[in-house]
Design a protein around this motif. Structure first.
Motif, PDB file in Angstrom:
ATOM      1  N   ALA A   1       0.822  -1.211   0.000  1.00  0.00           N
ATOM      2  CA  ALA A   1       0.000   0.000   0.000  1.00  0.00           C
ATOM      3  C   ALA A   1       0.857   1.264   0.000  1.00  0.00           C
ATOM      4  O   ALA A   1       0.580   2.215  -0.746  1.00  0.00           O
ATOM      5  N   GLU A   2       1.920   1.276   0.809  1.00  0.00           N
ATOM      6  CA  GLU A   2       2.785   2.452   0.881  1.00  0.00           C
ATOM      7  C   GLU A   2       3.571   2.640  -0.415  1.00  0.00           C
ATOM      8  O   GLU A   2       3.755   3.772  -0.884  1.00  0.00           O
ATOM      9  N   ALA A   3       4.054   1.544  -0.987  1.00  0.00           N
ATOM     10  CA  ALA A   3       4.811   1.634  -2.237  1.00  0.00           C
ATOM     11  C   ALA A   3       3.928   2.133  -3.367  1.00  0.00           C
ATOM     12  O   ALA A   3       4.326   2.999  -4.161  1.00  0.00           O
ATOM     13  N   VAL A   4       2.711   1.607  -3.454  1.00  0.00           N
ATOM     14  CA  VAL A   4       1.779   2.035  -4.501  1.00  0.00           C
ATOM     15  C   VAL A   4       1.434   3.514  -4.351  1.00  0.00           C
ATOM     16  O   VAL A   4       1.338   4.248  -5.345  1.00  0.00           O
TER      17      VAL A   4
ATOM     18  N   LYS B   1       2.124   6.035  -7.415  1.00  0.00           N
ATOM     19  CA  LYS B   1       1.059   6.856  -7.998  1.00  0.00           C
ATOM     20  C   LYS B   1       1.457   8.326  -8.031  1.00  0.00           C
ATOM     21  O   LYS B   1       1.127   9.061  -8.968  1.00  0.00           O
ATOM     22  N   LYS B   2       2.172   8.746  -7.014  1.00  0.00           N
ATOM     23  CA  LYS B   2       2.594  10.135  -6.926  1.00  0.00           C
ATOM     24  C   LYS B   2       3.722  10.441  -7.896  1.00  0.00           C
ATOM     25  O   LYS B   2       3.750  11.523  -8.515  1.00  0.00           O
ATOM     26  N   GLU B   3       4.674   9.511  -8.059  1.00  0.00           N
ATOM     27  CA  GLU B   3       5.887   9.778  -8.824  1.00  0.00           C
ATOM     28  C   GLU B   3       5.843   9.273 -10.266  1.00  0.00           C
ATOM     29  O   GLU B   3       6.563   9.783 -11.127  1.00  0.00           O
TER      30      GLU B   3
ATOM     31  N   LEU C   1       9.353  -2.574 -13.441  1.00  0.00           N
ATOM     32  CA  LEU C   1       9.734  -2.152 -14.780  1.00  0.00           C
ATOM     33  C   LEU C   1       8.988  -0.871 -15.094  1.00  0.00           C
ATOM     34  O   LEU C   1       7.756  -0.807 -14.940  1.00  0.00           O
ATOM     35  N   THR C   2       9.707   0.156 -15.528  1.00  0.00           N
ATOM     36  CA  THR C   2       9.064   1.446 -15.775  1.00  0.00           C
ATOM     37  C   THR C   2       9.639   2.134 -17.007  1.00  0.00           C
ATOM     38  O   THR C   2      10.777   1.876 -17.404  1.00  0.00           O
ATOM     39  N   THR C   3       8.857   3.024 -17.596  1.00  0.00           N
ATOM     40  CA  THR C   3       9.368   4.044 -18.508  1.00  0.00           C
ATOM     41  C   THR C   3       8.787   5.380 -18.058  1.00  0.00           C
ATOM     42  O   THR C   3       7.775   5.431 -17.353  1.00  0.00           O
TER      43      THR C   3
ATOM     44  N   SER D   1      14.558   6.834 -12.102  1.00  0.00           N
ATOM     45  CA  SER D   1      15.009   6.107 -10.915  1.00  0.00           C
ATOM     46  C   SER D   1      13.877   5.586 -10.036  1.00  0.00           C
ATOM     47  O   SER D   1      14.127   5.159  -8.915  1.00  0.00           O
ATOM     48  N   LEU D   2      12.649   5.600 -10.519  1.00  0.00           N
ATOM     49  CA  LEU D   2      11.520   5.189  -9.683  1.00  0.00           C
ATOM     50  C   LEU D   2      11.642   3.729  -9.250  1.00  0.00           C
ATOM     51  O   LEU D   2      11.385   3.395  -8.088  1.00  0.00           O
ATOM     52  N   ALA D   3      12.029   2.847 -10.156  1.00  0.00           N
ATOM     53  CA  ALA D   3      12.166   1.432  -9.809  1.00  0.00           C
ATOM     54  C   ALA D   3      13.272   1.230  -8.776  1.00  0.00           C
ATOM     55  O   ALA D   3      13.108   0.498  -7.802  1.00  0.00           O
ATOM     56  N   ALA D   4      14.409   1.885  -8.983  1.00  0.00           N
ATOM     57  CA  ALA D   4      15.533   1.754  -8.048  1.00  0.00           C
ATOM     58  C   ALA D   4      15.164   2.301  -6.676  1.00  0.00           C
ATOM     59  O   ALA D   4      15.508   1.708  -5.646  1.00  0.00           O
ATOM     60  N   ASP D   5      14.468   3.432  -6.645  1.00  0.00           N
ATOM     61  CA  ASP D   5      14.067   4.024  -5.367  1.00  0.00           C
ATOM     62  C   ASP D   5      13.107   3.103  -4.612  1.00  0.00           C
ATOM     63  O   ASP D   5      13.196   2.957  -3.389  1.00  0.00           O
ATOM     64  N   THR D   6      12.185   2.485  -5.333  1.00  0.00           N
ATOM     65  CA  THR D   6      11.240   1.562  -4.706  1.00  0.00           C
ATOM     66  C   THR D   6      11.963   0.332  -4.168  1.00  0.00           C
ATOM     67  O   THR D   6      11.657  -0.164  -3.075  1.00  0.00           O
TER      68      THR D   6
END
Length: 429
Positions: free
Chosen positions: A46-49, A53-55, A360-362, A366-371
């Motif tokens: 829940a916190e990660a999502v 959603k924000k980033e 996996l993102t586009t 750095s969103l994936a690495a930060d998560t």
């Protein structure tokens, strides 16, 4: 004189204790709180999502793995729908999977980890250097300790026709990032330090082709992808058609995925479902799964996640895999990430628990690495190497200020003690 020596020893001792406390607190993450209670998968999800959603700017998929099985996933996209079977480019994450292919040849006795790579090459050789090129080995290429100073980074090519032959690319990569030489050559004494090198994996790609007698793509499909039933994984983006995720840049515009010469280093395309199958190959505890668990033998997997490179005094790299943090069970959180200008991918796993994360993102750099950094702290209580790197400047500042305070307070104490002694002496007269 003796009092002065005691004072110096006291001050130095206090400073040493302060330094050790700062180093230990930083390394152990004492003042870093996970985003969710330990072992509470639902809360972490829940916190990660909430953060994603924000980033999140383009599209992506986040998968939380618990004991080898998918606990939950979250997908988002400003364009076409994303699923666990949607194929993304994963950039350098593919190095870890390529390393599996290399280690398969080691298990078959076709490669030796510590043999000079020159003994396997006929189509191309490392240029002469001031160092002993015979010290460049498979082990050192896998762990980025071979002294290769190419600086790659690959931008890829706009069309398939522009793709360089591998030998030409090794000599001078035309898709190198700005400001790097793009030449695969020995610029540091092999075995002396860690130096991240995409060119090392380009050279491993050539070695795989030389030894197997197949193209790298065919070899990896036969020996890794097909045995693991990774049906949405490969190196030719054109094979995936409409199943290929849209590639959003940071401005939200759709761009084309590039074509690559550097397949092993950065050219892999795959899906979250296929990465979950690969993740399970790295788990040391029995878990319920639908994929074979014997692509590599247990001793090979252990060798791959054994420390082969260090930085900042920390073990950071095995053979093809990053060592992100201690897992508190005499092992490491292992994995790999991938990053291009507006693409970010990550895969991490705790071999001892079977827990992991895939993202996996586009559209984000750095969103994936930060998560994944948040997941590592939550899974183990320990900061990963990226969090530690970011914490070091603050630690050094805090350490320096504390040492200065100790010195000033000790001087103040000495001055006050002398003043009181003089005052007492005067009163006694």
């Amino acid at each position: 004189m003796m009092s002065f020596i005691k004072w110096v020893l006291f001050v130095l001792g206090a400073m040493c204790i302060w330094v050790l406390l700062n180093v230990l607190s930083t390394k152990q993450g004492w003042f870093k709180d996970p985003i969710a209670p330990a072992n509470d998968n639902a809360s972490f999800m829940a916190e990660a999502v909430k953060s994603i959603k924000k980033e999140g700017k383009g599209n992506g998929i986040f998968v939380l793995i618990n004991q080898g099985k998918v606990f939950d996933d979250f997908t988002y996209s400003k364009g076409e729908k994303v699923t666990r079977d949607t194929v993304f480019g994963v950039a350098s994450l593919g190095k870890w999977i390529a390393a599996f292919g290399v280690m398969k040849l080691v298990e078959q006795g076709k490669l030796e980890l510590d043999a000079p790579v020159a003994s396997y090459l006929t189509r191309w050789q490392l240029p002469p250097s001031q160092f002993d090129n015979k010290q460049v080995t498979i082990r050192r290429l896998l762990s980025h300790t071979a002294g290769i100073t190419d600086g790659l980074g690959h931008n890829g090519f706009l069309t398939a026709e522009q793709v360089q032959p591998l030998e030409q690319h090794l000599t001078k990569a035309l898709d190198a990032d700005d400001g790097v030489n793009g030449q695969v050559l020995v610029g540091i004494e092999p075995g002396t330090q860690f130096k991240y090198s995409g060119g090392s994996y380009n050279l491993l790609q050539l070695i795989v082709e030389e030894v197997s007698g197949m193209s790298f793509s065919t070899y990896m499909n036969n020996e890794v992808f097909a045995p693991l039933n990774m049906t949405n994984t490969g190196y030719d983006k054109d094979l995936f058609g409409s199943n290929l995720a849209q590639y959003f840049n940071a401005n939200g515009d759709v761009r084309d995925y590039p074509y690559y010469t550097s397949l092993a280093a950065t050219g892999l395309y795959t899906s979250a479902n296929d990465l979950a199958k690969f993740l399970n190959q790295n788990i040391t505890v029995p878990v319920a799964q639908n994929t074979p668990h014997n692509l590599l033998v247990v001793s090979t997997l252990k060798d791959m996640r054994s420390p082969n490179a260090t930085a900042m005094g920390l073990d950071i790299w095995g053979l093809g895999v990053m060592l992100f943090a201690s897992n508190n069970a005499d092992d490491f959180i292992i994995g790999h990430g991938g990053q291009s200008p507006s693409l970010n991918a990550t895969l991490r796993v705790n071999p001892s628990s079977g827990n992991g994360i895939i993202m996996l993102t586009t559209g984000n750099r750095s969103l994936a690495a930060d998560t994944a950094t948040k997941w590592t702290l939550w899974e183990t209580g320990n900061p990963d190497i990226y969090m530690l790197k970011n914490m070091i400047p603050k630690m050094l500042k805090t350490t320096a200020i504390g040492c200065l305070v100790i010195l000033l307070m000790s001087i103040f104490y000495i001055l006050m003690a002398r003043r009181n002694a003089r005052k007492l002496a005067t009163q006694q007269q």
